[in-house]
Scaffold this motif. Structure first.
Motif, PDB file in Angstrom:
ATOM      1  N   THR A 312       0.681  -1.287   0.060  1.00 34.44           N
ATOM      2  CA  THR A 312       0.103   0.020   0.154  1.00 34.44           C
ATOM      3  C   THR A 312       0.922   1.282  -0.103  1.00 34.44           C
ATOM      4  OG1 THR A 312      -1.501  -1.158   1.403  1.00 34.44           O
ATOM      5  CG2 THR A 312      -1.920   1.028   1.045  1.00 34.44           C
ATOM      6  N   ASP A 406      -5.553  -2.482  -7.003  1.00 35.86           N
ATOM      7  CA  ASP A 406      -4.995  -3.422  -5.776  1.00 35.86           C
ATOM      8  C   ASP A 406      -5.669  -4.687  -5.876  1.00 35.86           C
ATOM      9  OD1 ASP A 406      -3.556  -4.128  -3.441  1.00 35.86           O
ATOM     10  OD2 ASP A 406      -5.038  -3.545  -2.268  1.00 35.86           O
ATOM     11  N   GLU A 407      -4.983  -5.803  -5.463  1.00 33.86           N
ATOM     12  CA  GLU A 407      -5.536  -7.072  -5.629  1.00 33.86           C
ATOM     13  C   GLU A 407      -6.192  -7.621  -6.889  1.00 33.86           C
ATOM     14  OE1 GLU A 407      -4.882  -9.166  -3.153  1.00 33.86           O
ATOM     15  OE2 GLU A 407      -4.516  -7.721  -1.583  1.00 33.86           O
ATOM     16  N   GLY A 566      -6.645  -7.878   1.894  1.00 30.11           N
ATOM     17  CA  GLY A 566      -6.224  -6.727   2.140  1.00 30.11           C
ATOM     18  C   GLY A 566      -6.615  -5.719   3.301  1.00 30.11           C
TER      19      GLY A 566
HETATM   20 MG    MG Z   1      -3.094  -4.810   0.456  1.00 32.33          MG
END
Ligand code: MG
Ligand code: ADP
Length: 703
Positions: A312, A406-407, A566
């Motif tokens: 992050t 993200d992801e 996350g």
């Molecule tokens: Mg993460």
């Protein structure tokens, strides 16, 4: 323009057209056609490339006395007796005999015609796997033919099929295609010479009709020259397509977003505001990304790092670099919970430095939504965080310079396509840079060779001061002890997660289980502050529960898998996963990664229901034996194959049918080299080869 790219959209339209008549009505298709289509079989070359799974040897009969359990064989003889017995369940049994001995035959389901076929005295051939049963050797569900039928002279191929599509139909269709199709070689002789490849046509024919003897070895090893050739062609098609995508990207223009090195620059101030120092691994990837952002063609980079490795903050630094240049940044996460968490965390870091952060998800009220859209469109929002709502068509950005996902492996193929369209700059002159992040570690060679047109950065170390997570396997019968463990942990001022079982069949049931589990835990642990979060909770409530847990106003969070990816609450140090045997390996690793984020020793309890099946046992063993995401990924790959990594599960389209991503790396390297060579010296070959192998499927490789 690169050869493969322009074919993309038209190819799809053509496909749509063949499926419907000019009037727009669906063309009538027979059941067989539909089933063939579901296997990807439409044109003659599709059939020709549909190679057998294995072969059956129907060319000879073996003496019954020579049969050993485990072998697949054909015998010929006379039916001595047959009967339908009722125990343990209704089944048909028969005995066939030749001069050398007797063999049992058994059908657990049967038609009257089968029963009639095995009348005593009939002369038949029976084929199948020999088993050593309690009452001697037998074949269960043998395939039968009459003894006076002609004996085949070649091995009989068994093709990958689907329900309701008999082998006989497939065999005929493939044989017909092999007669019609022109199997001209797409590759110039120089390429064949250089890599020692056999010509295409004999290779393909050999796969359908191998020389008799040893055919099964030939298929299993797949090291035969015929196989090498087909695998090479497949890998080459993939490499050509990737190279085309890469070239197309380099032809695009992106805004250069160089690092502002002034002392008062945004990036510098962000470093100063961070509560920790970046690890060397983080620094290295930050520099790679920073260099990409300063180029004038779009970055397309995959940032890989195990759960908890600190991706992050890397994203935040990239965002800061772009924003400092006056560009906008969008960050997309797969769940609202995760998006919300990023919104808060990035807000905490960046807002004090004067950055405006907006929030965009599907569950905003119409008024909030209008405000967010307006802020994105007029540029007043510098960073927009949200779910896939961000890539919907009506979302317009003022000056989108960087898109962070993200992801990324959690997004389906459709979403990734939408993203790549946004990524093409929607007709504007400039395309945004793209940073994809994934905690599902994809083996590096896999990523480089088989993934889309992505450069890869890896964070290969965890931040310092982490104590490894201890994983415990506990049988459901000792649940009380686990509950006690939760109480202890909380008494020491820490927090815990309790993940409820996956119920595949029904989402409603899954929800109910979560509600029930929470209720029971509240009863047995009355002193604890227990929260519940699941997918059906309204967004505001979800956010509130997560906020309370973050703020340590809850001790225990009972959750469904909504917290899988996350979620970052460093004080949480205990994770209980109920019915762990129902989860996949990657999923268990992700869940476990929610703890072990602070300095306290963390524990992950995998509560399982005995007895365990083989596969589940292997999975839990892997979890027990290693914390290393790459090792987990390797074992997961071994157990399940690569579909999951490549996100093809959703598309139902396997990218590689012939080559094996684990063992064919050398061949893949050669294909990569050959792709570069062909693109340079034989551009006419490139299109012919892609057309044969991909037929407009390039999209899947590009996402
Ligand atoms: Mg993460
Ligand atoms: P992931 O890679 O799984 O997304 P996160 O970015 O959520 O990991 O980081 C995990 C935790 O580690 C967060 O609490 C984050 O603030 C912290 N963290 C990240 N980098 C460092 C670092 N260099 N030193 C200490 N803590 C760090």
């Amino acid at each position: 323009m690169a050869p493969a790219a322009p074919a993309k959209k038209p190819a799809r339209k053509t496909a749509a057209k063949t499926a419907s008549t000019a009037a727009g009505k669906p063309a009538p298709r027979s059941d067989v056609e539909r089933r063939l289509l579901s296997l990807g079989l439409e044109t003659p070359i599709d059939f020709a490339l549909h190679v057998p799974l294995r072969f059956e040897d129907e060319t000879r009969n073996l003496p019954i006395a020579s049969l050993q359990p485990g072998m697949t064989a054909q015998v010929e003889g006379e039916i001595l007796r047959s009967e339908v017995i009722q125990r343990p369940r209704r089944q048909l049994t028969a005995v066939i005999a030749d001069e050398t001995g007797e063999l049992g035959l058994r059908w657990l389901n049967f038609y009257p015609s089968q029963q009639r076929q095995v009348t005593p005295g009939a002369r038949l051939r029976a084929r199948g796997e020999i088993r050593g049963g309690l009452f001697g050797r037998e074949i269960v569900h043998p395939r039968m033919t009459r003894a006076d039928a002609p004996m085949p002279t070649a091995l009989t191929p068994v093709y990958p099929s689907t329900e309701g599509l008999p082998q006989s139909v497939l065999r005929k269709a493939v044989a017909r295609a092999l007669q019609q199709v022109e199997l001209r070689d797409t590759l110039p002789q120089a390429v064949l010479d250089r890599y020692g490849l056999m010509p295409f046509e004999p290779a393909l024919r050999a796969l359908h009709q191998p020389p008799p003897g040893g055919a099964d070895d030939f298929l299993h090893e797949r090291s035969d020259p015929a196989w090498q050739r087909i695998k090479f062609d497949e890998l080459l098609a993939q490499q050509l397509s990737l190279a085309a995508a890469r070239a197309a990207r380099r032809d695009k223009r992106a805004e250069t977003l160089p690092l502002d090195t002034r002392r008062q620059g945004l990036v510098r101030r962000l470093y100063q505001a961070l509560p920790f120092q970046l690890t060397d691994a983080q620094m290295r990837v930050v520099e790679e990304i920073s260099a990409d952002l300063s180029r004038n063609y779009p970055m397309h980079r995959l940032l890989q790092g195990d759960v908890g490795s600190g991706k992050t903050v890397v994203a935040a630094l990239a965002a800061a670099q772009a924003i400092a240049c006056g560009a906008q940044v969008a960050l997309m996460a797969p769940t609202e919970i995760l998006a919300e968490q990023h919104f808060r965390k990035l807000g905490d870091w960046l807002a004090p430095l004067g950055v405006t952060v907006a929030w965009l998800t599907g569950s905003l009220s119409p008024r909030q939504r209008r405000a967010a859209l307006a802020a994105a469109a007029d540029g007043s929002a510098q960073l927009i965080v949200g779910t896939q709502a961000i890539i919907q068509e009506h979302v317009v950005f003022h000056r989108l310079g960087l898109m962070i996902v993200d992801e990324q492996h959690r997004f389906g193929v459709g979403q990734r396509l939408a993203l790549s369209r946004k990524g093409e700059g929607e007709g504007g002159p400039l395309a945004p840079h793209q940073l994809h992040m994934s905690a599902t570690p994809i083996p590096r060679t896999l990523a480089m060779t088989f993934f889309a047109d992505l450069d890869v950065s890896v964070i290969d170390a965890l931040p310092p001061g982490r104590t490894p997570i201890v994983t415990k396997l506990v049988a459901e019968s000792r649940r009380d002890q686990v509950v006690e463990l939760v109480a202890q942990e909380v008494r020491q001022g820490r927090q815990a997660y309790w993940v409820c079982p996956l119920v595949e069949e029904s989402e409603a049931l899954q929800l109910q289980t979560a509600v029930d589990t929470c209720e029971t835990l509240r009863q047995v642990l009355p002193d604890l502050r227990i929260g519940l979060v699941h997918g059906k909770l309204p967004q505001a409530e979800k956010a509130q529960v997560m906020k309370d847990f973050h703020a340590a106003e809850l001790d225990l969070l009972v959750a469904t898998t909504v917290i899988e990816v996350g979620v970052d609450v460093p004080r949480a140090s205990l994770m209980v996963i109920e019915h762990a045997e129902r989860f996949g390996l990657a999923q268990l690793h992700q869940l476990r990664g929610r703890v072990g984020r602070g300095s306290a020793e963390s524990v992950c309890v995998l509560l399982y229901q005995a007895p365990l099946g083989m596969v589940a046992r292997e999975r839990l063993r892997a979890m027990f034996e290693t914390n290393d995401g790459f090792e987990i990924a390797r074992r997961d790959l071994a157990q399940r194959g690569p579909g999951e990594f490549l996100g093809t599960r959703q598309s139902g389209l396997a990218l590689l049918r012939f080559a094996d991503i684990e063992t064919d790396t050398e061949l893949a390297e050669q294909a990569r080299e050959a792709a570069a060579w062909l693109r340079r010296d034989h551009p006419e070959v490139v299109q012919a080869h892609l057309t044969r192998w991909l037929r407009g499927r390039e999209d899947f490789l590009r996402t």
